[in-house]
Design a protein around this motif. Sequence first.
Motif, mmCIF file in Angstrom:
data_model
loop_
_atom_site.group_PDB
_atom_site.id
_atom_site.type_symbol
_atom_site.label_atom_id
_atom_site.label_comp_id
_atom_site.label_asym_id
_atom_site.label_seq_id
_atom_site.Cartn_x
_atom_site.Cartn_y
_atom_site.Cartn_z
ATOM 1 N N ARG A 147 -0.102 14.483 -10.243
ATOM 2 C CA ARG A 147 -1.179 14.476 -9.252
ATOM 3 C C ARG A 147 -2.083 15.555 -10.159
ATOM 4 O O ARG A 147 -3.358 15.443 -9.918
ATOM 5 C CB ARG A 147 -0.586 15.085 -8.087
ATOM 6 N N ASN A 163 0.957 -1.155 0.181
ATOM 7 C CA ASN A 163 0.035 0.078 -0.030
ATOM 8 C C ASN A 163 0.836 1.136 -0.053
ATOM 9 O O ASN A 163 0.638 2.218 -0.724
ATOM 10 C CB ASN A 163 -0.912 -0.080 1.386
ATOM 11 N N ASP A 164 1.785 1.284 0.958
ATOM 12 C CA ASP A 164 2.508 2.492 0.774
ATOM 13 C C ASP A 164 3.456 2.756 -0.550
ATOM 14 O O ASP A 164 3.534 3.738 -0.922
ATOM 15 C CB ASP A 164 3.730 2.193 1.864
ATOM 16 N N ASP A 199 1.465 4.358 -3.185
ATOM 17 C CA ASP A 199 1.296 5.592 -3.063
ATOM 18 C C ASP A 199 2.460 6.406 -3.534
ATOM 19 O O ASP A 199 2.546 7.226 -4.158
ATOM 20 C CB ASP A 199 0.993 6.249 -1.701
ATOM 21 N N ARG A 200 3.709 5.662 -3.104
ATOM 22 C CA ARG A 200 5.036 6.236 -3.669
ATOM 23 C C ARG A 200 5.236 6.593 -4.997
ATOM 24 O O ARG A 200 5.948 7.339 -5.410
ATOM 25 C CB ARG A 200 5.866 5.649 -2.740
#
Lengths: 159, 159
Positions: free
Chosen positions: B29, A66-67, A70-71
């Motif tokens: 983003r 999960n981390d 995101d990264r």
Amino acid sequence: MTLTAGESMESFSSEELTLWRMLQRAQVRIAQVLEADLLVEHDLPLASYEVLLQLFEAPERRLRMNDLADRVLLSRSGLTRLIDRLQRDGLVEREACTSDARGLFAVLTDAGAARLAEAGPTYLRGVRAQFLDMLDADELRQCAVMLNKLLPASGTEPC
Amino acid sequence: MTLTAGESMESFSSEELTLWRMLQRAQVRIAQVLEADLLVEHDLPLASYEVLLQLFEAPERRLRMNDLADRVLLSRSGLTRLIDRLQRDGLVEREACTSDARGLFAVLTDAGAARLAEAGPTYLRGVRAQFLDMLDADELRQCAVMLNKLLPASGTEPC
DNA sequence: CTTAGAACGTTGCACGCGCATCTACACAGC
DNA sequence: GCTGTGTAGATGCGCGTGCAACGTTCTAAG
């Protein structure tokens, strides 16, 4: 709100939007060249490189899926497949998380670290040539200031 | 050249690379939010929006496929498919080029212009919220200077 | 203890993209 | 005229991605 096409369009070509489109072009072009270089010289896609790099920088060279997702700005499913490929190539391994049976770690293998070390100079050279060397020290500083303004904000969506 | 992993890695976490990765994150983003907004409010992918915009800004609202592909940073085949979809939706039409029988124009239809006019405010608002409003006038100027340095350069590949 | 809800990661599916290839046409040179 | 090289778009194919749905596990409420 209810503008005719002619009315609302004036602002479309404004300097403002041109700036955004330039930023977009710059980022995409740099990434394209970077990816091409990595592919030709090391047969390593840019996304894979970034995963390896994130793992390398993480404590114990491991990160929760999960981390990691995101990264590297990937969806969970996208990361699952990418880790599948990296694991198949022996660059990464999955390891269960003892404290949370749902969790999985992606762990950088020695082969993965080696591959990263190989590709690193190519990546670094590309970033310098396409980006860093184009700007002077002052501009780089200002760039850092601006990006710091941009980044936390885009993660703090209002409403 | 032949550095051990530990040696060569020091430079990987340098400020320099952090800067590049921040740029990358910022662009991705912003584009993600923009695309999400356009999709929710107008069912229009970002790439489609950009094609319509390029056509709108072009003389006679038409552009050669090749030109267009360069402007939206897409491969030729990618553009072919995208124009297929836009044509299917009636936003764009293909038109033969009289002076060069190989050539095709992509032409913005009235429906396409209308759709663009609808989506424009969303796009503009997104760019402002995610990007322009985050920086002051001075920074925007500096940003323009830097991007101008970056952009022509990335098109002038040495060797 | 049981159960409802949330979180983590994986899988089926459809979509969009790029590469290699193909056809049609343009522009030499002969 | 014909032929070879280059260019403009389109198409077959494989790959990588996101979304929605699923199983599993954690956490909290009863």
